[in-house]
Enzyme design. Sequence first.
Site, PDB file in Angstrom:
ATOM      1  N   GLY A 190       0.822  -1.206   0.000  1.00 49.50           N
ATOM      2  CA  GLY A 190       0.000   0.000   0.000  1.00 49.50           C
ATOM      3  C   GLY A 190       0.851   1.248   0.000  1.00 49.50           C
ATOM      4  N   ARG A 198      -1.277   6.879   3.057  1.00 53.56           N
ATOM      5  CA  ARG A 198      -0.618   7.676   4.102  1.00 53.56           C
ATOM      6  C   ARG A 198       0.344   6.838   4.935  1.00 53.56           C
ATOM      7  NH1 ARG A 198      -6.105  10.221   6.375  1.00 53.56           N
ATOM      8  NH2 ARG A 198      -6.697   8.089   5.876  1.00 53.56           N
ATOM      9  N   ARG A 209      -1.792  -1.674  -5.750  1.00 50.41           N
ATOM     10  CA  ARG A 209      -2.788  -2.465  -6.480  1.00 50.41           C
ATOM     11  C   ARG A 209      -2.620  -2.272  -7.986  1.00 50.41           C
ATOM     12  NH1 ARG A 209      -4.584   2.265  -5.128  1.00 50.41           N
ATOM     13  NH2 ARG A 209      -5.972   3.468  -6.512  1.00 50.41           N
ATOM     14  N   THR A 260      -2.435  -4.181  10.023  1.00 49.89           N
ATOM     15  CA  THR A 260      -3.828  -4.130   9.558  1.00 49.89           C
ATOM     16  C   THR A 260      -4.787  -4.373  10.716  1.00 49.89           C
ATOM     17  OG1 THR A 260      -3.129  -4.991   7.412  1.00 49.89           O
ATOM     18  CG2 THR A 260      -5.462  -5.197   7.954  1.00 49.89           C
ATOM     19  N   THR A 261      -5.888  -3.639  10.737  1.00 51.65           N
ATOM     20  CA  THR A 261      -6.927  -3.861  11.741  1.00 51.65           C
ATOM     21  C   THR A 261      -8.233  -4.237  11.039  1.00 51.65           C
ATOM     22  OG1 THR A 261      -7.529  -1.508  11.769  1.00 51.65           O
ATOM     23  CG2 THR A 261      -5.867  -2.237  13.346  1.00 51.65           C
ATOM     24  N   MET A 279       1.090  -0.667  16.287  1.00 47.76           N
ATOM     25  CA  MET A 279       2.529  -0.897  16.286  1.00 47.76           C
ATOM     26  C   MET A 279       3.298   0.114  17.136  1.00 47.76           C
ATOM     27  SD  MET A 279       3.596  -3.519  14.538  1.00 47.76           S
ATOM     28  CE  MET A 279       2.703  -4.800  13.648  1.00 47.76           C
ATOM     29  N   HIS A 330     -10.697   8.496  16.215  1.00 47.34           N
ATOM     30  CA  HIS A 330      -9.868   8.491  15.009  1.00 47.34           C
ATOM     31  C   HIS A 330     -10.468   9.438  13.963  1.00 47.34           C
ATOM     32  CE1 HIS A 330      -8.183   4.774  16.725  1.00 47.34           C
ATOM     33  NE2 HIS A 330      -7.155   4.998  15.931  1.00 47.34           N
ATOM     34  N   LYS A 342     -11.493   6.463   8.903  1.00 49.75           N
ATOM     35  CA  LYS A 342     -11.282   5.096   9.424  1.00 49.75           C
ATOM     36  C   LYS A 342     -12.542   4.265   9.232  1.00 49.75           C
ATOM     37  CE  LYS A 342      -9.390   2.558  13.360  1.00 49.75           C
ATOM     38  NZ  LYS A 342      -8.425   1.850  12.491  1.00 49.75           N
ATOM     39  N   GLY A 392      -8.537  -1.285  16.176  1.00 50.71           N
ATOM     40  CA  GLY A 392      -7.710  -2.410  16.605  1.00 50.71           C
ATOM     41  C   GLY A 392      -7.015  -2.123  17.919  1.00 50.71           C
TER      42      GLY A 392
END
Length: 278
Positions: free
Chosen positions: A18, A22, A45, A109-110, A136, A166, A170, A176
């Site tokens: 990705g 961002r 992609r 990833t969430t 993370m 957030h 989102k 997550g």
Amino acid sequence: MVTASSVGTSGMGLVVMGAEGRMGRALIAAITESAGVRVAGAVERTGSASLGMDAGTLAGLQPLDVQVTDDLEAALSVADGLIDFTAPTASLQFAEVAARLGKVHIIGTTGFDAEEEAQLPNLAAQGAVIVKSGNMSLGVNLLGKLVEQAARSLDADFDIEVVEMHHRHKVDAPSGTALLLGESAALGRNIDLRANAVMSREGITGARERGSIGFATLRGGSVIGEHTVILAGEGERIELTHKAQDRSVFARGAVKAALWAKDKPVGYYSMMDVLGLS
């Protein structure tokens, strides 16, 4: 242990998934600024306008002589691992490739559901070193440990609520990170989170059930991520809070996880393992 692939280069080679997003651009910058790692690939992609661009230029940096591609297998074949903040379905596909090629896979990833989450340890066992976390950030994972300790020390007379906010873009809720903190609280209380979580309240709900863990979700503006765990007792309240001010905190944590994972046996790990808090 992952297969060696950085022949004739210095540092651990990492592929950014990705790359045009961002987080992708933040990851490219964090890898470039960190010792012991390098951008070995950048994937987007099929059909993306970024394909063929230099990854450094895409991230607003000096050129890195790494072109954005849509071919993960080709990129990963000359790298040591990948960092992935994408979507659950995509992350599962990437994990299959990482396992087949024997690579490190860092997953930020969430939004995984229980069935998707359950597939990851099995995929790791097939040949990958997977480190996954709902967040993370080093600070958030330390916060998780503090929440666990607080929940263990204070009995169910203290009600636990997790509040998160957030940005408007989102797509998953609770975040997550909120779920990570809820799991930490449940671990401290020695209860199952799914059986005790209250994800929303509306109408005549009745009194709060003793021992439950509540979640409140806020969305708006450009907030990167704010999380507070409230432990509310009679006459007193404890609040443990983390506020992310820049996406680089997640990117730096992911790079730290990748470096930690490089020489680890095949398996499924968390940021708690990375920080020595598990």
